[in-house]
Design an enzyme around this catalytic site. Structure first.
Site, short mmCIF file in Angstrom:
data_model
loop_
_atom_site.label_atom_id
_atom_site.label_comp_id
_atom_site.label_asym_id
_atom_site.label_seq_id
_atom_site.Cartn_x
_atom_site.Cartn_y
_atom_site.Cartn_z
CE LYS A 1 -5.07 13.65 -36.56
NZ LYS A 1 -4.60 15.06 -36.57
CB SER B 1 -0.92 14.94 -35.05
OG SER B 1 -2.07 15.61 -35.52
CB SER C 1 -1.64 18.15 -37.28
OG SER C 1 -0.87 18.12 -36.11
#
Lengths: 95, 494
Positions: free
Chosen positions: B78, B159, B183
């Site tokens: 990420k 997210s 997330s």
């Protein structure tokens, strides 16, 4: 509790975010929606409740007060948008 | 190629150890998959050259019978984890061109374990969002589409939307994520994969771009529960550079997957039956409880009375911490600078251009609730309610070993569908935020399909630092559900 445009402009200045008039209008609506939503916390009785700042339940660890890192200014400055003489450079602050 | 891409993380590990394939072969397959899956917009930065070099080094170790727990396995990171010398953006314009001079502890742990980096994955800007639509680099597309042919592009959740889409669409064998209010778990649910947020303190936050420091935790997004166990073990561990990192040994998480939940008590919190919850989510939840009961667990009705206050509490605490953390983006030390006539003007111009609307909203809310005169009414009040939410869980865990809930209140929705109203978007995290506030571990496991043919997950929550129970119960759910549906887009084909 409702925010007006002048208050939102003041908050935006405190947060150092330049905001034009049209953006302020949109922000006033959004922020009031969010504050209206969080308002429901006032229903909760929190008398004698200690605020929770950290879930870890342990204090902060201590270490000896000695230098353990540093001495590589080139790496520290490597991403600077502007630099001069081994320092970060910014617009003139003192006339 | 589809054979290699269909291997799970543990399956690929075993195949590498048995020399049935090489890391180079596997990595090349994924480099091809990244190319094939470009339309998903899952990656912000691809690092194929780095991947090939790391794979080669892994093959040399594997040939000698050496290597770590993740040796040779190609994963995505990420783009919130700092990676030395590789662009790190947090999906924000304000970090333009930022190449960290250091490596985050969690990614370093993964490289030390032998993992191979494919690239940096898209996310909501500064991890603020539940749909991956706030990214400066554009929305990520969910590899799943609704059945019935409306063919709308769907969000992957957020997210960690790039991470979830990449793992589900086979653009990466696994990926790191971070979870502040859901997330990892919510995008895992929306993409039909597994995601675990460990206990706060289990994974180091050092080198992870900070959003809300009292809530942020890293964890893996994977295709199976045993994959999650393997990868979490490689990510976790004490780190003196993070003062909130727990000084505890990392258990053998894979060994916890015994499949035996006989006699365990699983709590069903009545407050999670929220108004307007779709009937199919409720039905899935009951089905999950029945699966655990059939496996020998005891289902216990419990109460977590302050559940409805978790979201409003979160939307004070997280923006407050964010406004403070994001003060560092001032155009002086890294990233974007927009000039101005004075220092103040330079700050204001840089932050106006560099931050997107959702990030600005949260900075302004945070600045307001921390400002003189409002601190007690908002921030302090929220911290007190947070204490009550934690106490609810502590009380419940006197009588149960784990808790079962839905992960998200809906399946994946269309890109653009929930953009008009911030509160509507925030409600996506209604089931994940309470455990975040209490710092507790939670896993999302895919259990079924919605009426529209989209994946739905269930969430298992555990006691602090008892990820082993969370994984064990998650593994039993996975086994019983036998979820084997595949998304419409799959790199390498079905």
């Amino acid at each position: 509790m409702s925010l007006d445009k002048a208050t939102v402009a003041k908050i935006a200045h405190l947060a150092r975010i330049k905001t034009d008039d049209a953006q302020l209008d949109a922000m006033v609506g959004d922020l009031n929606t969010i504050l209206g939503f969080v308002e429901q916390l006032s229903e909760v009785n929190t008398d004698n409740v200690e605020p929770l700042a950290s879930v870890t339940g342990h204090g902060l660890p201590l270490r000896a007060d000695v230098v353990t890192d540093g001495a590589y200014p080139e790496r520290v400055l490597a991403n600077a948008p502007d630099r001069a003489h081994g320092y970060y450079a910014v617009p003139k602050v003192v006339e | 190629m589809s054979d290699l891409l269909s291997l799970s993380l543990t399956g690929a590990r075993d195949a590498l150890k048995a020399k049935k394939t090489s890391s180079t072969e596997l990595t090349d397959a994924y480099i091809g998959a990244m190319e094939a899956g470009k339309s998903l917009n899952a990656f912000i930065t691809e690092t194929p050259d780095k991947a090939r070099a790391m794979a080669k080094a892994s093959d040399e170790k594997l040939a000698k019978g050496e290597g770590g727990a993740m040796e040779g396995l190609p994963i995505g990171i990420k783009d919130l984890f700092c990676t030395q010398g590789v662009l790190t953006t947090a999906a924000s314009h304000i970090l333009d061109g930022f190449k960290p001079e250091y490596e985050s502890t969690v990614s370093q742990n993964l490289w030390n374990a032998g993992a191979v980096m494919l690239g940096k994955l898209n996310l909501d800007e500064f991890a603020m969002g539940s749909s991956n639509e706030t990214s400066h680099y554009g929305p990520v597309e969910n590899p799943w589409r609704r059945s019935g042919g409306d063919n709308a592009k769907l969000v992957p959740g957020g997210s960690s939307g790039g991470s979830a889409a990449a793992v589900a669409g086979r653009l990466a064998i696994a990926a790191t994520g971070t979870d502040t209010g859901g997330s990892i778990r919510q995008p895992a649910s929306l993409c039909g994969i597994v995601g675990i947020k460990p206990t706060y303190g289990r994974c180091s936050r050092w080198g992870v771009v900070a959003f809300a420091s009292s809530l942020d935790q890293a964890g893996p997004l994977t295709r199976t529960v045993s994959d999650a166990a393997l990868m979490l073990g490689a990510m976790a561990g004490h780190d003196p550079k993070d003062s909130t990192s727990a000084d505890l040994a990392v258990p053998d998480f894979e060994a916890a997957l015994t499949g035996d939940v006989r006699g365990m008590k699983i709590g069903i919190p009545k407050e999670y039956r929220v108004d307007g919850m779709p009937a199919e989510i409720d039905a899935l939840w009951q089905k999950g409880a029945a699966m655990l009961k059939d496996a020998g667990a005891e289902i216990v009705d419990i109460s977590l009375p302050h559940t409805k206050y978790a979201l409003p509490t979160y939307y004070i605490i997280a923006p407050a911490e964010a406004s403070s953390n994001l003060a560092r983006y001032d155009g002086v030390r890294y990233g974007l600078r927009v000039d101005g006539d004075s220092l103040n003007e330079m700050y204001e111009n840089t932050r106006a251009e560099g931050f997107g609307d959702e990030v600005k909203r949260r900075i302004l809310i945070g600045t307001y609730v921390l400002s003189a005169g409002y601190y007690d009414a908002y921030y302090l009040k929220a911290q007190k309610v947070r204490a009550l939410i934690q106490k609810d869980f502590n009380d419940a865990y006197q009588s149960v070993d784990a808790i079962l809930t839905p992960t998200a209140p809906s399946a994946a929705f269309a890109i653009g569908e929930n953009e008009d109203d911030p509160i509507k978007m925030y409600l996506n995290d209604v089931f994940t935020v309470p455990a975040s506030l209490a710092g507790l571990p939670g896993i999302s496991v895919p259990v079924g399909l919605s009426g529209e043919g989209l994946p739905l997950g269930l969430q298992v929550l555990g006691k602090a630092f008892d990820e082993e129970t969370v994984l064990k119960v998650g593994g039993v759910l996975e086994q019983a559900a036998g979820f084997d549906a595949l998304p419409g887009f799959l790199a390498g084909g079905k």
